[in-house]
Design an enzyme around this catalytic site. Structure first.
Site, PDB file in Angstrom:
ATOM      1  N   GLU A  92      -1.173  13.236 -61.466  1.00 36.20           N
ATOM      2  CA  GLU A  92      -1.717  14.426 -60.809  1.00 36.20           C
ATOM      3  C   GLU A  92      -2.503  14.030 -59.569  1.00 36.20           C
ATOM      4  OE1 GLU A  92      -1.962  17.295 -59.911  1.00 36.20           O
ATOM      5  OE2 GLU A  92      -2.610  18.741 -61.414  1.00 36.20           O
ATOM      6  N   ASP A  93      -2.624  14.946 -58.635  1.00 35.88           N
ATOM      7  CA  ASP A  93      -3.389  14.655 -57.429  1.00 35.88           C
ATOM      8  C   ASP A  93      -4.895  14.691 -57.688  1.00 35.88           C
ATOM      9  OD1 ASP A  93      -3.451  17.432 -57.791  1.00 35.88           O
ATOM     10  OD2 ASP A  93      -2.707  17.919 -55.788  1.00 35.88           O
ATOM     11  N   VAL A 146     -10.671  18.716 -50.154  1.00 34.34           N
ATOM     12  CA  VAL A 146     -10.035  17.596 -49.469  1.00 34.34           C
ATOM     13  C   VAL A 146      -8.535  17.830 -49.268  1.00 34.34           C
ATOM     14  CG1 VAL A 146     -11.714  15.866 -50.204  1.00 34.34           C
ATOM     15  CG2 VAL A 146      -9.758  16.368 -51.667  1.00 34.34           C
ATOM     16  N   ASP A 152      -2.898  19.534 -49.966  1.00 34.63           N
ATOM     17  CA  ASP A 152      -2.740  20.487 -48.864  1.00 34.63           C
ATOM     18  C   ASP A 152      -3.860  21.509 -48.813  1.00 34.63           C
ATOM     19  OD1 ASP A 152      -1.921  21.945 -51.278  1.00 34.63           O
ATOM     20  OD2 ASP A 152      -1.274  23.499 -49.872  1.00 34.63           O
ATOM     21  N   ARG A 158      -0.414  17.595 -45.885  1.00 34.98           N
ATOM     22  CA  ARG A 158       0.067  16.718 -46.959  1.00 34.98           C
ATOM     23  C   ARG A 158       0.497  15.347 -46.428  1.00 34.98           C
ATOM     24  NH1 ARG A 158       0.734  19.823 -51.617  1.00 34.98           N
ATOM     25  NH2 ARG A 158       1.483  21.953 -51.327  1.00 34.98           N
TER      26      ARG A 158
HETATM   27  P1  IMP Z   1      -7.981  22.737 -61.488  1.00 32.81           P
HETATM   28  O1  IMP Z   1      -7.145  23.556 -62.425  1.00 32.81           O
HETATM   29  O2  IMP Z   1      -9.167  23.506 -61.003  1.00 32.81           O
HETATM   30  O3  IMP Z   1      -8.373  21.398 -62.029  1.00 32.81           O
HETATM   31  O4  IMP Z   1      -7.138  22.587 -60.176  1.00 32.81           O
HETATM   32  C1  IMP Z   1      -6.378  21.524 -59.908  1.00 32.81           C
HETATM   33  C2  IMP Z   1      -5.450  21.841 -58.766  1.00 32.81           C
HETATM   34  O5  IMP Z   1      -6.112  22.557 -57.708  1.00 32.81           O
HETATM   35  C3  IMP Z   1      -4.994  20.546 -58.161  1.00 32.81           C
HETATM   36  O6  IMP Z   1      -3.822  20.084 -58.786  1.00 32.81           O
HETATM   37  C4  IMP Z   1      -4.797  20.904 -56.719  1.00 32.81           C
HETATM   38  O7  IMP Z   1      -3.495  21.384 -56.515  1.00 32.81           O
HETATM   39  C5  IMP Z   1      -5.790  22.005 -56.448  1.00 32.81           C
HETATM   40  N1  IMP Z   1      -7.030  21.486 -55.819  1.00 32.81           N
HETATM   41  C6  IMP Z   1      -8.254  21.388 -56.387  1.00 32.81           C
HETATM   42  N2  IMP Z   1      -9.154  20.866 -55.530  1.00 32.81           N
HETATM   43  C7  IMP Z   1      -8.471  20.607 -54.399  1.00 32.81           C
HETATM   44  C8  IMP Z   1      -8.853  20.036 -53.122  1.00 32.81           C
HETATM   45  O8  IMP Z   1     -10.004  19.646 -52.855  1.00 32.81           O
HETATM   46  N3  IMP Z   1      -7.857  19.945 -52.210  1.00 32.81           N
HETATM   47  C9  IMP Z   1      -6.575  20.330 -52.437  1.00 32.81           C
HETATM   48  N4  IMP Z   1      -6.179  20.864 -53.613  1.00 32.81           N
HETATM   49  C10 IMP Z   1      -7.115  21.000 -54.586  1.00 32.81           C
HETATM   50 MG    MG Z   2      -1.860  19.949 -58.153  1.00 27.59          MG
END
Ligand code: IMP
Ligand code: MG
Length: 167
Positions: A92-93, A146, A152, A158
């Site tokens: 995961e990113d 970020v 993105d 990206r």
């Molecule tokens: P979560 O469900 O809140 O943990 O969200 C995770 C997803 O939100 C990641 O897989 C990203 O796609 C997106 N995301 C969260 N923070 C960032 C950021 O700082 N930059 C870009 N995408 C983000």
């Molecule tokens: Mg993601």
């Protein structure tokens, strides 16, 4: 754009993560890349991973828009292969609230992998809403939005080889 993590620092950290992952898994590794944000991390990670690996891709989308996760996740593209008996690494990113990853881990665990671990390039612990297990974390960062190295904002940035903070 302000650089938060340089391309060189990312490359060095990804190589050491690959080493950690390999030390924890003796056999074949099956890597599941979460599109689109993790594609670049995945590409560098597998090149640094010795031994036999296979890869698969899935795509998820939060119902919520923009920079906030709603926790409601939709499966846009499922895996091509089953996970039964495999040693699986989710790639995961970023883990932010943790809601997306929790959902993903639950549905993948139900498919009967021998092991299921998660590698995230980035983690923002201050944003966590659910306590989700992430065995391999590249960098822990503050609560800043970020972009770059796969991540993105509205599908842009990206392509950057570094992680930057949007102004
Ligand atoms: P979560 O469900 O809140 O943990 O969200 C995770 C997803 O939100 C990641 O897989 C990203 O796609 C997106 N995301 C969260 N923070 C960032 C950021 O700082 N930059 C870009 N995408 C983000
Ligand atoms: Mg993601």
């Amino acid at each position: 754009m302000q650089t938060l993590i340089s391309a060189d620092d990312i490359q060095a950290r990804v190589r050491s993560l690959a080493g950690e992952i390999r030390r924890d898994h003796a056999g074949d590794l099956h890597l599941v890349c979460v599109l689109k944000g993790a594609f670049m991390f995945m590409a560098d990670l597998i090149r640094a991973l010795p031994g036999t690996t296979s890869i698969d891709f899935m795509a998820l989308s939060s119902y919520g828009k923009s920079t906030n996760s709603s926790g409601e996740v939709r499966l846009l593209k499922d895996l091509d292969f089953g996970l039964e008996g495999r040693e699986v690494i989710i790639v995961e990113d970023i883990v932010d609230t943790g809601l997306t990853l929790t959902y993903l881990q639950d549905i993948l665990r139900a498919r009967g992998p021998r092991s299921l671990r998660t590698a995230c390039l980035l983690s923002k612990p201050s944003r966590r809403k659910v306590d989700v297990a992430v065995e391999y974390i590249g960098f822990t960062i503050e609560d800043k939005f970020v972009v770059g190295y796969g991540l993105d904002y509205a599908e842009k940035h990206r392509n950057l080889p570094f992680i930057g903070i949007l102004d």
